[in-house]
Design an enzyme around this catalytic site. Sequence first.
Site, mmCIF file in Angstrom:
data_model
loop_
_atom_site.group_PDB
_atom_site.id
_atom_site.type_symbol
_atom_site.label_atom_id
_atom_site.label_comp_id
_atom_site.label_asym_id
_atom_site.label_seq_id
_atom_site.Cartn_x
_atom_site.Cartn_y
_atom_site.Cartn_z
ATOM 1 N N HIS A 270 0.864 -1.194 0.000
ATOM 2 C CA HIS A 270 0.000 0.000 0.000
ATOM 3 C C HIS A 270 0.893 1.236 0.000
ATOM 4 O O HIS A 270 1.969 1.227 0.584
ATOM 5 C CB HIS A 270 -0.906 0.015 1.246
ATOM 6 C CG HIS A 270 -2.093 0.895 1.073
ATOM 7 N ND1 HIS A 270 -2.048 2.234 1.325
ATOM 8 C CD2 HIS A 270 -3.339 0.621 0.633
ATOM 9 C CE1 HIS A 270 -3.227 2.771 1.059
ATOM 10 N NE2 HIS A 270 -4.035 1.818 0.634
ATOM 11 N N ASP A 328 -7.891 -5.439 -0.581
ATOM 12 C CA ASP A 328 -8.308 -6.300 -1.701
ATOM 13 C C ASP A 328 -7.973 -7.768 -1.506
ATOM 14 O O ASP A 328 -8.375 -8.602 -2.319
ATOM 15 C CB ASP A 328 -7.629 -5.802 -2.986
ATOM 16 C CG ASP A 328 -8.108 -4.417 -3.357
ATOM 17 O OD1 ASP A 328 -7.261 -3.532 -3.550
ATOM 18 O OD2 ASP A 328 -9.324 -4.216 -3.399
HETATM 19 C C1 SDX Z 1 -5.912 0.057 -3.293
HETATM 20 O O1 SDX Z 1 -4.222 4.608 -2.119
HETATM 21 C C2 SDX Z 1 -5.232 3.909 -1.599
HETATM 22 O O2 SDX Z 1 -5.719 4.228 -0.580
HETATM 23 C C3 SDX Z 1 -5.722 2.762 -2.482
HETATM 24 C C4 SDX Z 1 -6.774 1.881 -1.789
HETATM 25 C C5 SDX Z 1 -8.093 2.630 -1.619
HETATM 26 O O3 SDX Z 1 -8.884 2.252 -0.751
HETATM 27 O O4 SDX Z 1 -8.376 3.541 -2.472
HETATM 28 O O5 SDX Z 1 -6.308 1.439 -0.535
HETATM 29 C C6 SDX Z 1 -7.119 0.656 -2.648
HETATM 30 O O6 SDX Z 1 -5.609 0.425 -4.403
HETATM 31 C C7 SDX Z 1 -5.074 -0.931 -2.506
HETATM 32 C C8 SDX Z 1 -3.823 -1.421 -3.302
HETATM 33 C C9 SDX Z 1 -4.289 -2.494 -4.259
HETATM 34 N N1 SDX Z 1 -3.193 -2.877 -5.153
HETATM 35 C C10 SDX Z 1 -2.596 -4.081 -5.059
HETATM 36 O O7 SDX Z 1 -2.838 -4.925 -4.202
HETATM 37 C C11 SDX Z 1 -1.616 -4.362 -6.191
HETATM 38 C C12 SDX Z 1 -0.325 -4.937 -5.599
HETATM 39 N N2 SDX Z 1 0.308 -3.922 -4.810
HETATM 40 C C13 SDX Z 1 1.237 -3.078 -5.459
HETATM 41 O O8 SDX Z 1 1.197 -2.920 -6.818
HETATM 42 C C14 SDX Z 1 1.769 -1.935 -4.626
HETATM 43 O O9 SDX Z 1 1.963 -2.373 -3.359
HETATM 44 C C15 SDX Z 1 0.970 -0.663 -4.606
HETATM 45 C C16 SDX Z 1 0.599 -0.217 -5.976
HETATM 46 C C17 SDX Z 1 -0.236 -0.833 -3.793
HETATM 47 C C18 SDX Z 1 1.883 0.359 -3.997
HETATM 48 O O10 SDX Z 1 2.906 0.527 -4.938
HETATM 49 P P1 SDX Z 1 4.304 1.106 -4.512
HETATM 50 O O11 SDX Z 1 4.101 2.443 -3.911
HETATM 51 O O12 SDX Z 1 5.304 0.983 -5.613
HETATM 52 O O13 SDX Z 1 4.644 0.123 -3.390
HETATM 53 P P2 SDX Z 1 5.477 0.435 -2.182
HETATM 54 O O14 SDX Z 1 5.989 1.836 -2.091
HETATM 55 O O15 SDX Z 1 4.733 -0.083 -1.024
HETATM 56 O O16 SDX Z 1 6.743 -0.493 -2.599
HETATM 57 C C19 SDX Z 1 7.773 -0.729 -1.738
HETATM 58 C C20 SDX Z 1 8.602 -1.799 -2.424
HETATM 59 C C21 SDX Z 1 8.899 -1.548 -3.903
HETATM 60 O O17 SDX Z 1 10.152 -2.139 -4.108
HETATM 61 P P3 SDX Z 1 11.431 -1.160 -4.341
HETATM 62 O O18 SDX Z 1 11.079 -0.312 -5.559
HETATM 63 O O19 SDX Z 1 11.514 -0.330 -3.059
HETATM 64 O O20 SDX Z 1 12.576 -2.102 -4.572
HETATM 65 O O21 SDX Z 1 7.904 -3.062 -2.385
HETATM 66 C C22 SDX Z 1 7.695 -3.527 -3.708
HETATM 67 C C23 SDX Z 1 7.883 -2.377 -4.656
HETATM 68 O O22 SDX Z 1 8.410 -2.847 -5.884
HETATM 69 N N3 SDX Z 1 6.321 -3.993 -3.755
HETATM 70 C C24 SDX Z 1 5.955 -5.255 -3.980
HETATM 71 C C25 SDX Z 1 4.550 -5.238 -3.872
HETATM 72 N N4 SDX Z 1 4.125 -4.010 -3.586
HETATM 73 C C26 SDX Z 1 5.229 -3.238 -3.524
HETATM 74 N N5 SDX Z 1 6.666 -6.378 -4.271
HETATM 75 C C27 SDX Z 1 5.919 -7.495 -4.440
HETATM 76 N N6 SDX Z 1 4.572 -7.575 -4.340
HETATM 77 C C28 SDX Z 1 3.865 -6.467 -4.064
HETATM 78 N N7 SDX Z 1 2.534 -6.516 -3.961
#
Ligand code: SDX
Length: 393
Positions: A270, A328
């Site tokens: 998140h 989710d």
């Molecule tokens: C919603 O904003 C909101 O409030 C949204 C929401 C709402 O109610 O409106 O809460 C609803 O959209 C929830 C999120 C749903 N999406 C997913 O579940 C998709 C999978 N998650 C990711 O794509 C990701 O975690 C995000 C999009 C949610 C966040 O993306 P970020 O900002 O790139 O993730 P982060 O800053 O937390 O990442 C930190 C690190 C990164 O690695 P580095 O670049 O630092 O090396 O963790 C990695 C990311 O690559 N990472 C993951 C990951 N999520 C982040 N690695 C593996 N699996 C994952 N799910």
Amino acid sequence: DTDHFTYDPGFTSTGSCESKISFIDGDKGILQHRGYSIEDLAENCDFMEVAYLLLKGELPNMEEKSKFENDITMHTMVHEQLHKFFDGFRRDAHPMAIMVGVVGALSAFYHDSLDINDPHHRMVSSYRLIAKMPTIAAWAYKYSVGQPFMYPRNDLRYAEDFLHMMFATPCEEYKVNPVLAKAMDRILILHADHEQNASTSTVRLAGSSGANPFACIAAGIACLWGPAHGGANEAVLNMLQEIGTADRVGEFVAKAKDKNDPFRLMGFGHRVYKNFDPRAKIMAKTCHEVLGELGIKDEPLLDIAMQLEKIALEDDYFIEKKLYPNVDFYSGIILKAMGIPTSMFTVLFALARTTGWIAQWQEMIEDPSQRIGRPRQLYTGDVDRKFVPLHQR
Ligand code: SDX
């Protein structure tokens, strides 16, 4: 500072805003709507109470709630001509494509006579959107399965009416299972609003130009569809089905950690929550309650999800990256148990979030300091290049 312009570090993007609607503390896993915890609201309210709270800032008393529910009920039908919009889609069109198109089309039916600077007109538009989303959403499903559209019923409550429009047919009386209606109500509450997430910011930015609320909500639906945002609930179910058995979970966790592999664990991570998503905890509890009350003892996808959560929460990569299940992760398992197809999961998210979007749109319009949103950039391209005519290039 570059050679060509001074970048004002104090310049705040017009994407930031002040709001009194929802508060998130990402480190403590706190979500509050108008000061009330999501735990209290999910446990003690129904969706109409939470919708009233988001829109008006206070929880309704019995009389206020009854009037609000009746006002919403009186707007659940849509203009009969809207039927024609569905016929333009292929039967296998994704329901979110239908939602973007039909909700945007509401502008042509309900906005030409409305002035968004008139508070009463804003309230009518808001009620119309909250009321008509379940009808349009259910019809998107009915269209995909080739069944006749079911009209809303004024004797049914919001979540119950939606499930009736989803699963009833003209052939026989259909009684909505109260367990499912209560679970749907809880799911709608958990998705109602969430501060300035991508789709809410889209609605605010669209609304800041003076665009009508129907068009703004259609923009929010389009943004929510993305798999990184609301589309994740559908992607989680597809991922769990791809994993197939609990003993393959380790293989997918390894893929998620491989920087060369674009695969991410859907339903994890998140932008704001770096400890846990309070909604995920409530959703997991609801999932077990619903499966238990439905007598579903063996749901393989739940076993896989629980194994995935267990392994990920003990894995150094996920701990270091602060990745936890989000809203989710479990929602799709409940929706599947309710008989809702995967393609409709994000439609349900949009249905619920419409209340948050419209509350945030109203707050923005009513802010006297509000100006058109205009995010700026840090320009990193070429400048002042010498032009070379075509015949010399
Ligand atoms: C919603 O904003 C909101 O409030 C949204 C929401 C709402 O109610 O409106 O809460 C609803 O959209 C929830 C999120 C749903 N999406 C997913 O579940 C998709 C999978 N998650 C990711 O794509 C990701 O975690 C995000 C999009 C949610 C966040 O993306 P970020 O900002 O790139 O993730 P982060 O800053 O937390 O990442 C930190 C690190 C990164 O690695 P580095 O670049 O630092 O090396 O963790 C990695 C990311 O690559 N990472 C993951 C990951 N999520 C982040 N690695 C593996 N699996 C994952 N799910």
